[in-house]
Design an enzyme around this catalytic site. Structure first.
Site, mmCIF file in Angstrom:
data_model
loop_
_atom_site.group_PDB
_atom_site.id
_atom_site.type_symbol
_atom_site.label_atom_id
_atom_site.label_comp_id
_atom_site.label_asym_id
_atom_site.label_seq_id
_atom_site.Cartn_x
_atom_site.Cartn_y
_atom_site.Cartn_z
ATOM 1 N N ARG A 173 0.868 -1.181 0.000
ATOM 2 C CA ARG A 173 0.000 0.000 0.000
ATOM 3 C C ARG A 173 0.903 1.228 0.000
ATOM 4 N NH1 ARG A 173 -2.545 2.983 4.622
ATOM 5 N NH2 ARG A 173 -3.867 4.437 3.498
ATOM 6 N N HIS A 198 -2.585 11.061 0.863
ATOM 7 C CA HIS A 198 -2.108 10.769 2.221
ATOM 8 C C HIS A 198 -1.453 12.051 2.734
ATOM 9 C CE1 HIS A 198 -0.793 7.267 4.991
ATOM 10 N NE2 HIS A 198 -0.434 8.385 5.606
ATOM 11 N N GLU A 258 -7.289 8.478 6.027
ATOM 12 C CA GLU A 258 -7.582 9.059 7.331
ATOM 13 C C GLU A 258 -8.076 10.510 7.267
ATOM 14 O OE1 GLU A 258 -4.151 8.510 9.834
ATOM 15 O OE2 GLU A 258 -4.248 6.337 9.734
ATOM 16 N N ASN A 305 -7.655 1.698 9.604
ATOM 17 C CA ASN A 305 -6.374 1.830 10.302
ATOM 18 C C ASN A 305 -6.661 1.879 11.793
ATOM 19 O OD1 ASN A 305 -5.420 2.178 7.717
ATOM 20 N ND2 ASN A 305 -4.809 4.311 7.979
ATOM 21 N N TYR A 349 -4.889 1.735 15.820
ATOM 22 C CA TYR A 349 -3.672 1.807 16.637
ATOM 23 C C TYR A 349 -3.902 1.626 18.145
ATOM 24 C CZ TYR A 349 -1.100 3.036 12.483
ATOM 25 O OH TYR A 349 -0.519 2.979 11.248
ATOM 26 N N GLU A 363 -3.750 -0.321 7.902
ATOM 27 C CA GLU A 363 -2.597 0.028 8.746
ATOM 28 C C GLU A 363 -2.822 -0.532 10.132
ATOM 29 O OE1 GLU A 363 -1.523 4.179 9.201
ATOM 30 O OE2 GLU A 363 -1.823 4.536 7.051
HETATM 31 O O1 IFM Z 1 2.423 7.319 10.191
HETATM 32 C C1 IFM Z 1 1.035 7.373 10.287
HETATM 33 C C2 IFM Z 1 0.395 7.225 8.931
HETATM 34 O O2 IFM Z 1 0.841 8.175 8.033
HETATM 35 C C3 IFM Z 1 -1.091 7.354 9.040
HETATM 36 N N1 IFM Z 1 -1.620 6.488 10.046
HETATM 37 C C4 IFM Z 1 -0.981 6.481 11.340
HETATM 38 C C5 IFM Z 1 0.516 6.292 11.186
HETATM 39 C C6 IFM Z 1 1.185 6.282 12.570
HETATM 40 O O3 IFM Z 1 0.940 7.470 13.238
#
Ligand code: IFM
Length: 471
Positions: A105, A148, A193, A319, A321, A377
């Site tokens: 990606r 992005h 995002e 994505n 985290y 992600e």
């Molecule tokens: O590095 C970033 C990415 O560009 C977008 N999503 C979160 C990642 C980590 O912060």
């Protein structure tokens, strides 16, 4: 600045080793990950890895401007050189392929491929053509994100995402790219995002262009989503064989107590993080609770916009985290209440794999038309060091294993998750945190540009090799 573009590049230091250590990564025998059609890949983004910001006709982006502004990025780092991927792309793709990763990606830098009058920049386009052709030759599935975060600065000078016209310029850009690259892209994502572009860029100023006003955030979001909706039919027309979607970063909010006020706070956290984006895309409307949280911030919406935004999707990129624990702020919002004694990453983010499972299963209930999902992600930053030529990123290995188990649980609960991309293929420019935070499964020494495959990547490669060998 820890970059040196003139340094000599080395090939990746490690092939996949046959380490005698027990494998702390391999998924259990009943995991959906063993299915050969579950795509496992890695992700990057243009401004974070390419460098070469002044080369071959590339125009300045809002991140060039922002990172050159004192105080905006840790240690004054910029993406001017980054991983020098613009020059080292062949070796980087070889490295990706040598790890057996099946998907890549990447994102396209809008200011590299189009001039201010909307004309193509051939040299910039050729870079992506070469790269995508090489991925095809290697049999690697390509997911291409159009945006992005590196908006051309000349568009920001005309109001950026606060200017409705930017959405139409984005559709022109999507048109050019899909005409030029048709046949080389397996899946197109319009935006990465939009929450970050709108909220961090226009709502709190943590990201470029650095504006801080809730009203700006909601208007920027509307124009971003409109840009997405305008681009989808254009991509369909020019490149019918590819998949079309969008990537959203989602956040889990949990309540600090059972009180109704804290429960409401957690709900509102998820409204602004998730429903703000997913409701317009999948229901064609903004969640009204958003305007309880941020009163008076309703964006200007023209007739037909919501139908445009809700154009059917082939896939949704997710994505994920971390989670945020919140309590009521005593008024109409929430405040963060960081939990003590929990595992955290170099970013300070809590490691909370259940959040990914819970969000995915929740979305399946909330959105009857939830399209197939790719985890576009997931990963973590750690202060990785090369010791005797190796990087033992034990926390990342455990992180990935647990998050992939959460994905498997979601699949078993009926969510159609089709793949997973590691964030990131290599350490890179982590936006306002510069080069300090290392998210890669490959280590980058920014003074020499030497790549060193971390133990996590070795283990993912080992798993993929085993999966491939299965009958
Ligand atoms: O590095 C970033 C990415 O560009 C977008 N999503 C979160 C990642 C980590 O912060």
């Amino acid at each position: 600045m820890a970059n040196d573009a003139s340094a000599v590049s080395d090939a990746p230091s490690s092939a996949v080793s046959n380490s005698p250590l027990a494998d702390p990564f391999s998924p259990p025998a009943d995991s959906s990950l063993w299915r050969k059609n579950f795509l496992l890949g890695a992700a990057t983004a243009s401004y974070q890895i390419e460098g070469a910001v002044d080369e071959d006709g590339r125009l300045p982006s809002i991140w060039d401007t922002f990172s050159a502004t004192p105080g905006k990025v840790l240690a004054g780092d910029t993406g001017a050189v980054a991983c020098d991927h613009y020059h080292r792309w062949e070796a980087d793709i070889d490295m990706l392929a040598s790890l057996g990763l099946e998907g890549y990606r990447l994102s396209i830098a809008w200011p590299r491929v189009m001039d201010a009058a909307g004309r193509p920049n051939r040299k910039g386009l050729d870079f992506y053509k070469r790269l995508l052709n090489r991925l095809k030759e290697k049999g690697i599935t390509s997911f291409v994100t159009l945006y992005h975060w590196d908006l051309p600065q000349h568009l920001e000078d005309r109001g950026g995402w606060l200017n409705r016209d930017t959405a139409y310029r984005f559709a022109d850009y999507a048109d050019l790219m899909s005409r030029e690259l048709a046949g080389t892209v397996d899946a197109w994502a319009t935006l990465n995002e939009p929450w970050c572009s709108a909220y961090l860029g226009y709502g709190n100023g943590h990201h470029a262009p650095g504006l801080a006003n809730d009203r700006f955030a909601t208007q920027a979001m509307h124009h971003l989503l409109l840009a997405h909706g305008l681009a989808i039919p254009v991509l369909r027309g020019n490149d019918p064989a590819s998949q079309k979607g969008i990537v959203a970063n989602i956040g889990r909010g949990t309540a600090n107590s059972d009180s109704a006020a804290d429960q409401r706070a957690a709900h509102l956290f998820e409204v602004q993080h998730n429903a703000w984006i997913l409701d317009p895309l999948l229901k064609g409307e903004y969640p009204q609770d958003l305007f309880e949280l941020w009163p008076g911030t309703e964006p200007l919406v023209l007739d037909g916009d919501m139908q445009t935004i809700a154009a059917p999707l082939d896939f949704l990129g997710i994505n994920y985290y971390f989670r945020t624990n919140v309590a009521s702020d005593g008024a109409h919002g929430f405040r963060d209440v960081p939990l003590e004694g929990v595992e955290r990453t170099q970013m300070g983010w809590e490691v909370y794999p259940d959040g990914l499972r819970d969000l995915l299963t929740g979305f399946k209930k909330t959105y009857r038309n939830l399209p197939p999902v790719y985890i576009t992600e997931n990963g973590m930053a750690s202060d990785d060091k090369v010791i005797d030529g190796h990087v033992d990123d034990a926390q990342r290995i455990s992180f990935l294993k647990r998050h992939l188990a959460a994905v498997d649980q979601a699949i078993k609960a009926g969510v159609d998750v089709r793949g997973y991309f590691l964030w990131s293929l290599m350490d890179n420019f982590e936006w306002a945190f510069g080069y300090e935070r290392r998210f890669g499964v490959v280590h980058v020494d920014y003074s020499t540009q030497k790549r060193t495959v971390k133990r996590s990547a070795e283990l993912v490669a080992k798993f993929l090799k085993e999966r491939k060998a299965r009958v």
